[in-house]
Design a protein around this motif. Structure first.
Motif, PDB file in Angstrom:
ATOM      1  N   GLN A 107       0.837  -1.190   0.000  1.00 41.63           N
ATOM      2  CA  GLN A 107       0.000   0.000   0.000  1.00 41.63           C
ATOM      3  C   GLN A 107       0.875   1.245   0.000  1.00 41.63           C
ATOM      4  OE1 GLN A 107      -2.382  -0.362   3.451  1.00 41.63           O
ATOM      5  NE2 GLN A 107      -3.816  -1.776   2.523  1.00 41.63           N
ATOM      6  N   ALA A 108       0.402   2.247  -0.694  1.00 45.54           N
ATOM      7  CA  ALA A 108       1.094   3.524  -0.687  1.00 45.54           C
ATOM      8  C   ALA A 108       0.902   4.180   0.685  1.00 45.54           C
ATOM      9  CB  ALA A 108       0.542   4.420  -1.786  1.00 45.54           C
ATOM     10  N   PRO A 109       1.847   4.992   1.138  1.00 45.20           N
ATOM     11  CA  PRO A 109       1.746   5.565   2.485  1.00 45.20           C
ATOM     12  C   PRO A 109       0.600   6.559   2.651  1.00 45.20           C
ATOM     13  CG  PRO A 109       3.641   6.449   1.333  1.00 45.20           C
ATOM     14  CD  PRO A 109       3.072   5.358   0.469  1.00 45.20           C
ATOM     15  N   TYR A 110      -0.016   7.011   1.572  1.00 45.06           N
ATOM     16  CA  TYR A 110      -1.072   8.006   1.687  1.00 45.06           C
ATOM     17  C   TYR A 110      -2.469   7.397   1.778  1.00 45.06           C
ATOM     18  CZ  TYR A 110      -0.836   7.165  -3.334  1.00 45.06           C
ATOM     19  OH  TYR A 110      -0.767   6.575  -4.562  1.00 45.06           O
ATOM     20  N   TYR A 111      -2.594   6.071   1.862  1.00 46.40           N
ATOM     21  CA  TYR A 111      -3.901   5.455   2.061  1.00 46.40           C
ATOM     22  C   TYR A 111      -4.387   5.714   3.474  1.00 46.40           C
ATOM     23  CZ  TYR A 111      -4.205   2.808  -2.291  1.00 46.40           C
ATOM     24  OH  TYR A 111      -4.319   2.442  -3.593  1.00 46.40           O
ATOM     25  N   VAL A 112      -5.673   5.937   3.603  1.00 40.49           N
ATOM     26  CA  VAL A 112      -6.251   6.265   4.901  1.00 40.49           C
ATOM     27  C   VAL A 112      -6.138   5.092   5.869  1.00 40.49           C
ATOM     28  CG1 VAL A 112      -8.374   6.927   6.080  1.00 40.49           C
ATOM     29  CG2 VAL A 112      -7.818   7.926   3.876  1.00 40.49           C
ATOM     30  N   ASP A 113      -6.394   3.855   5.400  1.00 39.70           N
ATOM     31  CA  ASP A 113      -6.390   2.728   6.317  1.00 39.70           C
ATOM     32  C   ASP A 113      -4.988   2.400   6.835  1.00 39.70           C
ATOM     33  OD1 ASP A 113      -5.745   1.882   3.789  1.00 39.70           O
ATOM     34  OD2 ASP A 113      -6.765  -0.034   3.923  1.00 39.70           O
ATOM     35  N   THR A 114      -3.918   2.812   6.159  1.00 37.27           N
ATOM     36  CA  THR A 114      -2.574   2.583   6.691  1.00 37.27           C
ATOM     37  C   THR A 114      -2.293   3.545   7.844  1.00 37.27           C
ATOM     38  OG1 THR A 114      -1.599   4.036   5.039  1.00 37.27           O
ATOM     39  CG2 THR A 114      -1.617   1.692   4.549  1.00 37.27           C
ATOM     40  N   VAL A 115      -2.865   4.742   7.797  1.00 36.93           N
ATOM     41  CA  VAL A 115      -2.672   5.707   8.879  1.00 36.93           C
ATOM     42  C   VAL A 115      -3.352   5.176  10.132  1.00 36.93           C
ATOM     43  CG1 VAL A 115      -3.177   8.050   9.639  1.00 36.93           C
ATOM     44  CG2 VAL A 115      -2.462   7.633   7.290  1.00 36.93           C
ATOM     45  N   LYS A 116      -4.533   4.603  10.001  1.00 33.13           N
ATOM     46  CA  LYS A 116      -5.248   4.076  11.147  1.00 33.13           C
ATOM     47  C   LYS A 116      -4.457   2.936  11.795  1.00 33.13           C
ATOM     48  CE  LYS A 116      -9.867   5.141   9.510  1.00 33.13           C
ATOM     49  NZ  LYS A 116     -11.139   4.578   9.048  1.00 33.13           N
ATOM     50  N   LYS A 117      -3.832   2.091  10.997  1.00 29.97           N
ATOM     51  CA  LYS A 117      -3.040   0.983  11.532  1.00 29.97           C
ATOM     52  C   LYS A 117      -1.829   1.498  12.286  1.00 29.97           C
ATOM     53  CE  LYS A 117      -4.188  -2.511   8.167  1.00 29.97           C
ATOM     54  NZ  LYS A 117      -3.688  -3.357   7.119  1.00 29.97           N
ATOM     55  N   GLU A 118      -1.167   2.524  11.740  1.00 30.15           N
ATOM     56  CA  GLU A 118       0.008   3.071  12.400  1.00 30.15           C
ATOM     57  C   GLU A 118      -0.378   3.709  13.721  1.00 30.15           C
ATOM     58  OE1 GLU A 118       1.728   5.703   9.572  1.00 30.15           O
ATOM     59  OE2 GLU A 118       2.384   4.080   8.246  1.00 30.15           O
ATOM     60  N   GLU A 119      -1.525   4.398  13.773  1.00 29.97           N
ATOM     61  CA  GLU A 119      -1.973   5.011  15.016  1.00 29.97           C
ATOM     62  C   GLU A 119      -2.293   3.934  16.039  1.00 29.97           C
ATOM     63  OE1 GLU A 119      -5.260   7.472  14.036  1.00 29.97           O
ATOM     64  OE2 GLU A 119      -4.030   8.982  13.055  1.00 29.97           O
ATOM     65  N   GLY A 120      -2.910   2.837  15.582  1.00 32.24           N
ATOM     66  CA  GLY A 120      -3.245   1.731  16.487  1.00 32.24           C
ATOM     67  C   GLY A 120      -2.006   1.040  17.009  1.00 32.24           C
ATOM     68  N   ALA A 121      -0.959   0.980  16.221  1.00 40.38           N
ATOM     69  CA  ALA A 121       0.282   0.331  16.645  1.00 40.38           C
ATOM     70  C   ALA A 121       1.031   1.165  17.668  1.00 40.38           C
ATOM     71  CB  ALA A 121       1.165   0.066  15.429  1.00 40.38           C
ATOM     72  N   LYS A 122       0.876   2.504  17.617  1.00 41.79           N
ATOM     73  CA  LYS A 122       1.580   3.371  18.557  1.00 41.79           C
ATOM     74  C   LYS A 122       0.976   3.311  19.952  1.00 41.79           C
ATOM     75  CE  LYS A 122       3.075   6.702  15.087  1.00 41.79           C
ATOM     76  NZ  LYS A 122       2.925   8.074  14.600  1.00 41.79           N
TER      77      LYS A 122
END
Length: 123
Positions: A107-122
């Motif tokens: 996935q490209a870094p600008y996809y919305v669902d990748t941001v949600k995963k990164e926030e959940g991992a933090k």
């Protein structure tokens, strides 16, 4: 036709009668890009049919993964989350289905669902 297996002639005749979902022009373009210049329209149709079969298998597997993902939630939870009686194909479902066929999809870094995963991992 000598040298063809039994039933091959019938398949070639059926290919001439029914156009595939993947247009012949697209298949010829992709074949030329990979170095395959084929003049026989039956071979092009056969490659189109194989591509159509691959796409159908990937979409079917993605749907099964989507059903499995949504199966753990109740209908009430889905309606509260804004889902109606339809399923949404996510890039995660598609990526998992393609991985089964040896295709690695990132996935490209600008996809919305990748941001949600990164926030959940933090957290």
């Amino acid at each position: 036709m000598a040298g063809f297996p039994e039933g091959a002639q019938a398949l070639l005749e059926q290919l001439e009668d029914q156009p595939p979902l993947v247009p012949d022009e697209l298949t010829q373009y992709l074949m030329r890009r990979t170095g395959q210049d084929c003049k026989d329209p039956r071979v092009v149709r056969l490659v189109s049919l194989a591509g159509q079969r691959f796409i159908a298998a990937v979409v079917h597997d993605s749907l099964q993964l989507c059903k499995a993902r949504l199966g753990s939630t109740t209908k009430r939870q889905l309606k509260q989350a804004g889902y109606k009686d339809r399923r949404v194909l996510t890039s995660d479902d598609l990526s998992k289905a393609l991985r089964e066929y040896g295709v690695n999809l990132r996935q490209a870094p600008y996809y919305v669902d990748t941001v949600k995963k990164e926030e959940g991992a933090k957290k």
